[in-house]
Write a protein that holds these residues in place. Sequence first.
Motif, PDB file in Angstrom:
ATOM      1  N   HIS A 102       0.832  -1.203   0.000  1.00 12.63           N
ATOM      2  CA  HIS A 102       0.000   0.000   0.000  1.00 12.63           C
ATOM      3  C   HIS A 102       0.869   1.257   0.000  1.00 12.63           C
ATOM      4  O   HIS A 102       0.340   2.360   0.103  1.00 12.63           O
ATOM      5  CB  HIS A 102      -0.928   0.020   1.221  1.00 12.63           C
ATOM      6  N   LEU A 103       2.168   1.075  -0.151  1.00  8.73           N
ATOM      7  CA  LEU A 103       3.108   2.198  -0.110  1.00  8.73           C
ATOM      8  C   LEU A 103       2.861   3.140  -1.282  1.00  8.73           C
ATOM      9  O   LEU A 103       2.782   2.711  -2.431  1.00  8.73           O
ATOM     10  CB  LEU A 103       4.540   1.660  -0.164  1.00  8.73           C
ATOM     11  N   ARG A 127       3.018   6.264  -5.874  1.00  5.22           N
ATOM     12  CA  ARG A 127       2.575   7.433  -6.608  1.00  5.22           C
ATOM     13  C   ARG A 127       3.692   8.465  -6.781  1.00  5.22           C
ATOM     14  O   ARG A 127       3.668   9.243  -7.730  1.00  5.22           O
ATOM     15  CB  ARG A 127       1.380   8.095  -5.908  1.00  5.22           C
ATOM     16  N   ARG A 128       4.647   8.487  -5.847  1.00  6.31           N
ATOM     17  CA  ARG A 128       5.763   9.433  -5.911  1.00  6.31           C
ATOM     18  C   ARG A 128       7.051   8.714  -5.523  1.00  6.31           C
ATOM     19  O   ARG A 128       7.090   8.001  -4.516  1.00  6.31           O
ATOM     20  CB  ARG A 128       5.549  10.616  -4.945  1.00  6.31           C
ATOM     21  N   ILE A 129       8.100   8.909  -6.333  1.00  7.22           N
ATOM     22  CA  ILE A 129       9.409   8.331  -6.030  1.00  7.22           C
ATOM     23  C   ILE A 129      10.457   9.427  -6.131  1.00  7.22           C
ATOM     24  O   ILE A 129      10.541  10.127  -7.141  1.00  7.22           O
ATOM     25  CB  ILE A 129       9.774   7.183  -7.006  1.00  7.22           C
ATOM     26  N   LEU A 148       3.953   0.308 -12.573  1.00  7.72           N
ATOM     27  CA  LEU A 148       3.760   1.463 -11.694  1.00  7.72           C
ATOM     28  C   LEU A 148       2.741   2.402 -12.342  1.00  7.72           C
ATOM     29  O   LEU A 148       3.040   3.548 -12.674  1.00  7.72           O
ATOM     30  CB  LEU A 148       5.097   2.172 -11.437  1.00  7.72           C
ATOM     31  N   THR A 149       1.545   1.904 -12.498  1.00 10.05           N
ATOM     32  CA  THR A 149       0.522   2.618 -13.263  1.00 10.05           C
ATOM     33  C   THR A 149      -0.039   3.830 -12.530  1.00 10.05           C
ATOM     34  O   THR A 149      -0.718   4.654 -13.146  1.00 10.05           O
ATOM     35  CB  THR A 149      -0.627   1.669 -13.620  1.00 10.05           C
ATOM     36  N   LEU A 150       0.237   3.951 -11.226  1.00  2.97           N
ATOM     37  CA  LEU A 150      -0.259   5.083 -10.444  1.00  2.97           C
ATOM     38  C   LEU A 150       0.800   6.159 -10.234  1.00  2.97           C
ATOM     39  O   LEU A 150       0.484   7.241  -9.726  1.00  2.97           O
ATOM     40  CB  LEU A 150      -0.761   4.604  -9.076  1.00  2.97           C
ATOM     41  N   SER A 175       0.898   6.937 -15.986  1.00  3.35           N
ATOM     42  CA  SER A 175       0.343   8.101 -15.276  1.00  3.35           C
ATOM     43  C   SER A 175       1.398   9.146 -14.941  1.00  3.35           C
ATOM     44  O   SER A 175       1.061  10.168 -14.320  1.00  3.35           O
ATOM     45  CB  SER A 175      -0.349   7.643 -13.979  1.00  3.35           C
ATOM     46  N   LEU A 176       2.641   8.920 -15.331  1.00  2.00           N
ATOM     47  CA  LEU A 176       3.721   9.836 -14.965  1.00  2.00           C
ATOM     48  C   LEU A 176       3.462  11.224 -15.537  1.00  2.00           C
ATOM     49  O   LEU A 176       3.251  11.387 -16.734  1.00  2.00           O
ATOM     50  CB  LEU A 176       5.063   9.300 -15.475  1.00  2.00           C
TER      51      LEU A 176
END
Length: 356
Positions: A102-103, A127-129, A148-150, A175-176
Amino acid sequence: MKRCFSICALYPKDHRFEKEFLADIWVAQGYVEAEDASSCFDDLVNRSFFQKADLSDKYVIHDLMHDTAQLVSEGECFIIQHSLSFFEPPFPDSEESKNIYHLEVLHIRRCPNINWQGLVTLPSSLRRITLVNFGHSTDHFVSCFHDLTLLTYLKIQCELLTLIPLQVWISNLQSLEYLWVCWCSSLTSICVSEASSRHPVGVFSSLSNVTVSLCNSLLSLDEFLMPAYMPIVKIIHVESCRQLALLPIDELHSFSRLEELRIEGCPKLNMQRRMTLPSSLRKLRLINCPSIEYIDNSHLGSSMTLKGLSLRLDSCPDLISIVGAISVSEIQSGDINDCPKLMEITQPITRRPYWR
């Protein structure tokens, strides 16, 4: 307000927080609206959740408050103490193992001893890296960006990274929206491999903001900055890439939504092709680019004329002509400096405010 405070548990005790930094994090996470972030921080200070750190503009959390933040954030945020087992928890059925899937936000900064060679997958919930000097085998790490579709935000700063596998990223980061690659001094290539070039690569369908900066071994962006790969991009910044030789400047007019273009400090660009610009462009900055000779949309027709443009040309000693793309009368603001060979700008010339 509870969620805004709880995210502070991700940072170690005695960490010094800046108000603007936390406000940006809260807004990015959707905890508060941008106009409310500052007042939210002030409320937490007034309630003694934060204390001023000496005479600086930074704030700290008391150790007891930090423990409270960890309790409050339980289930939403957690800290992994052993980063080598970050994505493969030693107890697969543990609560920690379940939470990792869920990270949403992953920040790794200044952890040079992590070896990512054994990494297989990343949580698809991300969602953010943000990755800053994040260890060894980083080429392998970035090749594992699958499903990493989100993911909407990706920032990479790493001296050891040598290659970005474009075909992997395009296929898995639909989604990027924001991509920032900076201080990657060993990066030589952002490209599609020969094996993948025989198959359709796909597109960054959501990518709107791209920055490539201070990558002094990078030789070409010809294969990366292509309209076919990023059809809705609005902002492109290419800055201080000292060895960069190739940019698709003759394809720029095909970026139909591009609003801001900045090319700065790239002295080795080979600009034998004429630069073309899209009619959507509203801000153009060319700074310290000695090889640019022509900006020319004349062969593209009147539909490619720029209007309402903010223009800055600085230290472009080989620039000779601006034809077809920019009528001076259509420039909203202009600053042209140290362009000694410039002989021609599309007429008529009309004096405008801030024009010099």
